[in-house]
Scaffold this motif. Structure first.
Motif, PDB file in Angstrom:
ATOM      1  N   ILE A 174       0.838  -1.204   0.000  1.00 37.62           N
ATOM      2  CA  ILE A 174       0.000   0.000   0.000  1.00 37.62           C
ATOM      3  C   ILE A 174       0.869   1.250   0.000  1.00 37.62           C
ATOM      4  O   ILE A 174       0.624   2.195  -0.765  1.00 37.62           O
ATOM      5  CB  ILE A 174      -0.992  -0.022   1.180  1.00 37.62           C
ATOM      6  N   ALA A 175       1.909   1.271   0.831  1.00 37.84           N
ATOM      7  CA  ALA A 175       2.804   2.433   0.884  1.00 37.84           C
ATOM      8  C   ALA A 175       3.502   2.651  -0.452  1.00 37.84           C
ATOM      9  O   ALA A 175       3.673   3.789  -0.900  1.00 37.84           O
ATOM     10  CB  ALA A 175       3.821   2.268   2.003  1.00 37.84           C
ATOM     11  N   ARG A 176       3.875   1.558  -1.125  1.00 37.95           N
ATOM     12  CA  ARG A 176       4.504   1.683  -2.447  1.00 37.95           C
ATOM     13  C   ARG A 176       3.530   2.305  -3.453  1.00 37.95           C
ATOM     14  O   ARG A 176       3.907   3.181  -4.229  1.00 37.95           O
ATOM     15  CB  ARG A 176       4.950   0.325  -2.969  1.00 37.95           C
ATOM     16  N   GLN A 177       2.293   1.863  -3.429  1.00 35.93           N
ATOM     17  CA  GLN A 177       1.298   2.393  -4.357  1.00 35.93           C
ATOM     18  C   GLN A 177       0.959   3.849  -4.024  1.00 35.93           C
ATOM     19  O   GLN A 177       0.856   4.684  -4.905  1.00 35.93           O
ATOM     20  CB  GLN A 177       0.019   1.546  -4.322  1.00 35.93           C
ATOM     21  N   GLU A 178       0.778   4.123  -2.751  1.00 37.49           N
ATOM     22  CA  GLU A 178       0.317   5.440  -2.338  1.00 37.49           C
ATOM     23  C   GLU A 178       1.347   6.542  -2.567  1.00 37.49           C
ATOM     24  O   GLU A 178       0.997   7.618  -3.025  1.00 37.49           O
ATOM     25  CB  GLU A 178      -0.102   5.421  -0.866  1.00 37.49           C
ATOM     26  N   SER A 179       2.606   6.286  -2.206  1.00 40.39           N
ATOM     27  CA  SER A 179       3.588   7.369  -2.220  1.00 40.39           C
ATOM     28  C   SER A 179       4.945   6.980  -2.783  1.00 40.39           C
ATOM     29  O   SER A 179       5.841   7.812  -2.793  1.00 40.39           O
ATOM     30  CB  SER A 179       3.807   7.853  -0.788  1.00 40.39           C
ATOM     31  N   GLY A 180       5.097   5.723  -3.194  1.00 39.22           N
ATOM     32  CA  GLY A 180       6.426   5.266  -3.580  1.00 39.22           C
ATOM     33  C   GLY A 180       7.361   5.244  -2.373  1.00 39.22           C
ATOM     34  O   GLY A 180       8.558   5.422  -2.507  1.00 39.22           O
ATOM     35  N   LEU A 181       6.778   5.087  -1.166  1.00 37.94           N
ATOM     36  CA  LEU A 181       7.476   5.057   0.118  1.00 37.94           C
ATOM     37  C   LEU A 181       8.070   6.422   0.496  1.00 37.94           C
ATOM     38  O   LEU A 181       8.964   6.508   1.330  1.00 37.94           O
ATOM     39  CB  LEU A 181       8.564   3.979   0.147  1.00 37.94           C
ATOM     40  N   ASN A 182       7.562   7.492  -0.091  1.00 36.18           N
ATOM     41  CA  ASN A 182       8.044   8.838   0.193  1.00 36.18           C
ATOM     42  C   ASN A 182       7.287   9.412   1.393  1.00 36.18           C
ATOM     43  O   ASN A 182       6.087   9.662   1.308  1.00 36.18           O
ATOM     44  CB  ASN A 182       7.837   9.736  -1.026  1.00 36.18           C
ATOM     45  N   PRO A 183       7.970   9.646   2.522  1.00 33.71           N
ATOM     46  CA  PRO A 183       7.280  10.126   3.720  1.00 33.71           C
ATOM     47  C   PRO A 183       6.778  11.566   3.610  1.00 33.71           C
ATOM     48  O   PRO A 183       5.932  11.989   4.395  1.00 33.71           O
ATOM     49  CB  PRO A 183       8.327   9.989   4.821  1.00 33.71           C
ATOM     50  N   LEU A 184       7.277  12.334   2.639  1.00 32.67           N
ATOM     51  CA  LEU A 184       6.863  13.724   2.479  1.00 32.67           C
ATOM     52  C   LEU A 184       5.807  13.908   1.390  1.00 32.67           C
ATOM     53  O   LEU A 184       5.409  15.035   1.103  1.00 32.67           O
ATOM     54  CB  LEU A 184       8.073  14.616   2.173  1.00 32.67           C
ATOM     55  N   ALA A 185       5.339  12.824   0.798  1.00 34.46           N
ATOM     56  CA  ALA A 185       4.360  12.926  -0.280  1.00 34.46           C
ATOM     57  C   ALA A 185       3.065  13.571   0.226  1.00 34.46           C
ATOM     58  O   ALA A 185       2.585  13.253   1.308  1.00 34.46           O
ATOM     59  CB  ALA A 185       4.061  11.546  -0.855  1.00 34.46           C
TER      60      ALA A 185
END
Length: 193
Positions: free
Chosen positions: A33-44
């Motif tokens: 889910i994190a990969r889909q949502e933000s590409g694992l970017n915490p600042l997205a």
């Protein structure tokens, strides 16, 4: 005064109540889910459907403040927690820029959907949207991340575009699945390995 006391009690008791009801979601699913949502970017940050990937935390905070001031829907962090959830749970949107805090809330939201629908792709879809079709499309994208490189090369094909029926695949526990063929009302559980 009573409202404030009730609100504070709810804030402190609600996490204990929901955590007792819901199991923590599988780490591989949370990661997908994190990969889909933000590409694992915490600042997205996504504001009204437009994605931003700020270089600094300050820039991300500015985007959040601007979205709040404009009254727009927005998502924050690696799990892209939506402003609707922030209002519901009283979450500080700036705090969601911390990857650990963000993941914790993402797990909690996903756990609620799993408690409501079971550990299946419908629950994953509901993490993203209450709309069934949007949820189905989202769950398919998550499946591609979850299943790895082999699944990301497969393409979803609608019924009208299929020339031949795909071969059925045998799965553990005797469940038969047809890739690319959706069946209305059928819930397929996650195949955790």
């Amino acid at each position: 005064m009573k409202r404030k006391i009730i609100w504070m009690l709810t804030l402190f008791l609600f996490p204990a109540f929901t955590s007792a009801q819901a199991e923590e979601p599988p780490p591989a699913l949370v990661n997908a889910i994190a990969r889909q949502e933000s590409g694992l970017n915490p600042l997205a940050v996504n504001v009204a459907g437009k994605s931003y990937y700020p270089a600094t935390r300050e820039e991300a905070e500015r985007l959040i403040r601007d979205a709040l001031a404009a009254g727009k829907s927005f998502d924050v962090g690696k799990m892209q927690i939506n402003s609707w959830w922030m209002k519901r749970f009283g979450i500080d949107p700036i705090a969601l820029l911390d990857p650990d805090v963000n993941e914790s809330w993402g797990k909690r939201i996903l756990a609620e959907e799993i408690a409501r629908h079971g550990l299946n792709w419908q629950a994953v879809g509901k993490y993203h949207s209450p709309d069934s079709e949007r949820g189905r499309q989202y769950a398919w994208r998550i499946y591609r991340h979850y299943a790895g490189p082999r699944a990301s090369t497969q393409k979803e094909v609608g019924h009208a575009q299929q020339k031949t029926r795909p071969q059925s695949l045998s799965q553990p526990a005797g469940v038969w699945r047809n890739p690319g063929v959706s069946r209305p009302g059928r819930i397929v559980t996650l195949d955790l390995q």
